[in-house]
Design an enzyme around this catalytic site. Structure first.
Site, PDB file in Angstrom:
ATOM      1  N   CYS A  53       0.832  -1.205   0.000  1.00 45.73           N
ATOM      2  CA  CYS A  53       0.000   0.000   0.000  1.00 45.73           C
ATOM      3  C   CYS A  53       0.867   1.255   0.000  1.00 45.73           C
ATOM      4  O   CYS A  53       2.025   1.243   0.450  1.00 45.73           O
ATOM      5  CB  CYS A  53      -0.885   0.036   1.241  1.00 45.73           C
ATOM      6  SG  CYS A  53      -2.150  -1.222   1.312  1.00 45.73           S
ATOM      7  N   GLU A  55       0.680   3.842   1.892  1.00 49.62           N
ATOM      8  CA  GLU A  55       1.060   4.302   3.235  1.00 49.62           C
ATOM      9  C   GLU A  55       2.324   3.591   3.716  1.00 49.62           C
ATOM     10  O   GLU A  55       3.229   4.205   4.284  1.00 49.62           O
ATOM     11  CB  GLU A  55      -0.074   4.034   4.230  1.00 49.62           C
ATOM     12  CG  GLU A  55      -1.367   4.781   3.916  1.00 49.62           C
ATOM     13  CD  GLU A  55      -2.317   4.001   3.012  1.00 49.62           C
ATOM     14  OE1 GLU A  55      -1.846   3.264   2.122  1.00 49.62           O
ATOM     15  OE2 GLU A  55      -3.531   4.147   3.197  1.00 49.62           O
TER      16      GLU A  55
HETATM   17  N1  THU Z   1      -4.419   0.535  -1.137  1.00 47.59           N
HETATM   18  C1  THU Z   1      -3.532   1.438  -0.662  1.00 47.59           C
HETATM   19  O1  THU Z   1      -2.461   1.646  -1.244  1.00 47.59           O
HETATM   20  N2  THU Z   1      -3.843   2.098   0.469  1.00 47.59           N
HETATM   21  C2  THU Z   1      -5.042   2.029   1.108  1.00 47.59           C
HETATM   22  O2  THU Z   1      -5.260   2.737   2.070  1.00 47.59           O
HETATM   23  C3  THU Z   1      -6.041   1.066   0.657  1.00 47.59           C
HETATM   24  C4  THU Z   1      -5.653   0.197  -0.470  1.00 47.59           C
HETATM   25  C5  THU Z   1      -4.140  -0.114  -2.423  1.00 47.59           C
HETATM   26  C6  THU Z   1      -3.779  -1.555  -2.376  1.00 47.59           C
HETATM   27  C7  THU Z   1      -4.141  -1.997  -3.782  1.00 47.59           C
HETATM   28  O3  THU Z   1      -3.074  -1.696  -4.658  1.00 47.59           O
HETATM   29  C8  THU Z   1      -5.309  -1.107  -4.148  1.00 47.59           C
HETATM   30  O4  THU Z   1      -5.284  -0.030  -3.237  1.00 47.59           O
HETATM   31  C9  THU Z   1      -6.655  -1.804  -4.097  1.00 47.59           C
HETATM   32  O5  THU Z   1      -6.829  -2.464  -2.893  1.00 47.59           O
END
Ligand code: THU
Length: 131
Positions: A53, A55
């Protein structure tokens, strides 16, 4: 730095997202106590579970550069829904940030201002003083 400036930095990082599977691009900007900002984006993988993710990308980059004191986090996404951080990211943030840590989540033309304590009450903590 105000929340809108930090959100703008998160939006810049979003452009680097590697999200060919979900097409949901996320950017994060983590403000350090010394004023430095570390940005991150989501990095997906053909083996879906290996995705990182935005973050955690930002946080790990900051820690790898020697930063451990953080002041605020902003998160943006390319579309709906608003990018409230996943449970894994909340716990990883709690390793370094306390319950009052501000988190700004872009929603349409505004942002939701919340805290890590609101997002993750009762964060797991071994209570051994390592943090
Ligand atoms: N994702 C993030 O990068 N941060 C979040 O807070 C929620 C989800 C990404 C993971 C994945 O690449 C995409 O969003 C869909 O889940």
């Amino acid at each position: 730095m105000n929340p809108n400036e930090l959100i703008d930095m998160a939006s810049q990082s979003l452009k680097n997202a590697h999200a060919p599977y979900s097409n949901y691009r996320v950017g994060a900007a983590l403000l350090c106590a010394d004023g430095t900002v570390f940005a991150g984006c989501n990095v997906e993988n053909a083996s879906y579970g290996l995705t990182n993710c935005a973050e955690r990308t930002a946080l790990f980059a900051a820690v790898a550069a020697g930063q451990t004191n953080f002041t605020a986090l902003a998160i943006t996404a390319s579309g709906e829904p608003a990018p409230f951080p996943c449970g894994a990211c909340r716990q990883v943030l709690a390793e370094f940030c306390g319950p009052d840590f501000p988190v700004y989540i872009k929603q349409a033309d505004e942002y939701a201002a919340t805290t890590l304590g609101e997002l993750l009450p009762h964060a797991f903590d071994l209570g051994n003083g390592q943090r």
